[in-house]
Design a protein around this motif. Structure first.
Motif, PDB file in Angstrom:
ATOM      1  N   ILE A   1       5.215  10.939  32.631  1.00  0.00           N
ATOM      2  CA  ILE A   1       5.124  11.134  31.179  1.00  0.00           C
ATOM      3  C   ILE A   1       3.661  11.230  30.749  1.00  0.00           C
ATOM      4  O   ILE A   1       3.280  12.116  29.985  1.00  0.00           O
ATOM      5  N   ASN A   2       2.851  10.332  31.249  1.00  0.00           N
ATOM      6  CA  ASN A   2       1.439  10.313  30.879  1.00  0.00           C
ATOM      7  C   ASN A   2       0.737  11.588  31.333  1.00  0.00           C
ATOM      8  O   ASN A   2      -0.057  12.166  30.583  1.00  0.00           O
ATOM      9  N   GLN A   3       1.035  12.039  32.526  1.00  0.00           N
ATOM     10  CA  GLN A   3       0.412  13.254  33.046  1.00  0.00           C
ATOM     11  C   GLN A   3       0.825  14.470  32.212  1.00  0.00           C
ATOM     12  O   GLN A   3      -0.008  15.321  31.888  1.00  0.00           O
ATOM     13  N   LEU A   4       2.091  14.540  31.861  1.00  0.00           N
ATOM     14  CA  LEU A   4       2.552  15.653  31.034  1.00  0.00           C
ATOM     15  C   LEU A   4       1.856  15.643  29.678  1.00  0.00           C
ATOM     16  O   LEU A   4       1.485  16.689  29.155  1.00  0.00           O
TER      17      LEU A   4
ATOM     18  N   LEU B   1      12.091  11.317  21.895  1.00  0.00           N
ATOM     19  CA  LEU B   1      13.141  12.207  22.371  1.00  0.00           C
ATOM     20  C   LEU B   1      12.568  13.182  23.402  1.00  0.00           C
ATOM     21  O   LEU B   1      13.216  13.466  24.412  1.00  0.00           O
ATOM     22  N   GLN B   2      11.369  13.681  23.176  1.00  0.00           N
ATOM     23  CA  GLN B   2      10.749  14.574  24.147  1.00  0.00           C
ATOM     24  C   GLN B   2      10.567  13.874  25.486  1.00  0.00           C
ATOM     25  O   GLN B   2      10.843  14.445  26.544  1.00  0.00           O
ATOM     26  N   ALA B   3      10.110  12.639  25.470  1.00  0.00           N
ATOM     27  CA  ALA B   3       9.903  11.892  26.702  1.00  0.00           C
ATOM     28  C   ALA B   3      11.226  11.695  27.427  1.00  0.00           C
ATOM     29  O   ALA B   3      11.297  11.860  28.658  1.00  0.00           O
ATOM     30  N   LEU B   4      12.269  11.352  26.706  1.00  0.00           N
ATOM     31  CA  LEU B   4      13.590  11.175  27.328  1.00  0.00           C
ATOM     32  C   LEU B   4      14.079  12.472  27.950  1.00  0.00           C
ATOM     33  O   LEU B   4      14.655  12.462  29.045  1.00  0.00           O
ATOM     34  N   ARG B   5      13.872  13.578  27.287  1.00  0.00           N
ATOM     35  CA  ARG B   5      14.317  14.871  27.818  1.00  0.00           C
ATOM     36  C   ARG B   5      13.590  15.201  29.110  1.00  0.00           C
ATOM     37  O   ARG B   5      14.154  15.786  30.029  1.00  0.00           O
TER      38      ARG B   5
ATOM     39  N   ASN C   1      -1.622  16.864  29.955  1.00  0.00           N
ATOM     40  CA  ASN C   1      -1.642  18.315  30.148  1.00  0.00           C
ATOM     41  C   ASN C   1      -1.132  19.052  28.921  1.00  0.00           C
ATOM     42  O   ASN C   1      -0.914  20.251  28.956  1.00  0.00           O
ATOM     43  N   ARG C   2      -0.851  18.293  27.843  1.00  0.00           N
ATOM     44  CA  ARG C   2      -0.395  18.849  26.576  1.00  0.00           C
ATOM     45  C   ARG C   2       0.951  19.546  26.685  1.00  0.00           C
ATOM     46  O   ARG C   2       1.189  20.573  26.065  1.00  0.00           O
ATOM     47  N   SER C   3       1.838  18.979  27.487  1.00  0.00           N
ATOM     48  CA  SER C   3       3.186  19.520  27.590  1.00  0.00           C
ATOM     49  C   SER C   3       4.032  19.127  26.394  1.00  0.00           C
ATOM     50  O   SER C   3       5.118  19.642  26.215  1.00  0.00           O
ATOM     51  N   PHE C   4       3.552  18.205  25.598  1.00  0.00           N
ATOM     52  CA  PHE C   4       4.269  17.766  24.409  1.00  0.00           C
ATOM     53  C   PHE C   4       3.775  18.549  23.203  1.00  0.00           C
ATOM     54  O   PHE C   4       2.628  18.973  23.141  1.00  0.00           O
ATOM     55  N   SER C   5       4.621  18.674  22.227  1.00  0.00           N
ATOM     56  CA  SER C   5       4.239  19.290  20.966  1.00  0.00           C
ATOM     57  C   SER C   5       3.303  18.347  20.213  1.00  0.00           C
ATOM     58  O   SER C   5       3.437  17.137  20.296  1.00  0.00           O
ATOM     59  N   THR C   6       2.366  18.909  19.488  1.00  0.00           N
ATOM     60  CA  THR C   6       1.482  18.089  18.668  1.00  0.00           C
ATOM     61  C   THR C   6       1.910  18.105  17.207  1.00  0.00           C
ATOM     62  O   THR C   6       1.209  17.584  16.348  1.00  0.00           O
ATOM     63  N   ASP C   7       3.048  18.710  16.928  1.00  0.00           N
ATOM     64  CA  ASP C   7       3.593  18.765  15.569  1.00  0.00           C
ATOM     65  C   ASP C   7       3.979  17.356  15.135  1.00  0.00           C
ATOM     66  O   ASP C   7       4.759  16.693  15.793  1.00  0.00           O
ATOM     67  N   PRO C   8       3.452  16.876  13.999  1.00  0.00           N
ATOM     68  CA  PRO C   8       3.736  15.502  13.567  1.00  0.00           C
ATOM     69  C   PRO C   8       5.202  15.248  13.228  1.00  0.00           C
ATOM     70  O   PRO C   8       5.634  14.105  13.179  1.00  0.00           O
ATOM     71  N   SER C   9       5.982  16.299  13.033  1.00  0.00           N
ATOM     72  CA  SER C   9       7.390  16.104  12.716  1.00  0.00           C
ATOM     73  C   SER C   9       8.257  15.980  13.968  1.00  0.00           C
ATOM     74  O   SER C   9       9.450  15.744  13.868  1.00  0.00           O
TER      75      SER C   9
ATOM     76  N   VAL D   1       1.615   6.076  25.382  1.00  0.00           N
ATOM     77  CA  VAL D   1       1.101   7.419  25.691  1.00  0.00           C
ATOM     78  C   VAL D   1       0.488   8.078  24.457  1.00  0.00           C
ATOM     79  O   VAL D   1      -0.560   8.713  24.539  1.00  0.00           O
ATOM     80  N   PHE D   2       1.118   7.877  23.309  1.00  0.00           N
ATOM     81  CA  PHE D   2       0.625   8.504  22.092  1.00  0.00           C
ATOM     82  C   PHE D   2      -0.354   7.625  21.326  1.00  0.00           C
ATOM     83  O   PHE D   2      -0.686   7.896  20.181  1.00  0.00           O
ATOM     84  N   ARG D   3      -0.806   6.568  22.007  1.00  0.00           N
ATOM     85  CA  ARG D   3      -1.837   5.679  21.468  1.00  0.00           C
ATOM     86  C   ARG D   3      -1.454   5.067  20.117  1.00  0.00           C
ATOM     87  O   ARG D   3      -2.268   4.930  19.218  1.00  0.00           O
TER      88      ARG D   3
END
Length: 70
Positions: free
Chosen positions: A44-47, A63-67, A50-58, A15-17
């Motif tokens: 997961i891919n759809q989220l 863990l986000q995907a598991l949550r 849609n930018r449901s994930f943080s783009t912060d490199p840290s 997903v994060f290429r």
């Protein structure tokens, strides 16, 4: 079919290429064999799209995907 914990790491890498061609193929093979796993990957891919994930490199993306799936 029991799901190996490594599948979540593999999904995240795709997903994060960050996945190699071999990892992408491995995931595609696994998804073809398990429709429920395909459904979870699609969520997961759809989220992500849609930018449901943080783009912060840290941020720990695995863990986000598991949550999202728990």
């Amino acid at each position: 079919m029991p799901i190996d914990e490594n599948i979540w790491k593999l999904m995240s890498r795709v997903v994060f290429r960050e996945a190699t061609d071999e990892e992408i193929q491995q995931l595609q093979d696994m998804l073809r064999q398990d429709p429920s796993l395909q459904q979870q990957y699609d969520i997961i891919n759809q989220l992500f799209e849609n930018r449901s994930f943080s783009t912060d490199p840290s941020v720990n993306y695995e863990l986000q995907a598991l949550r999202l799936l728990s």
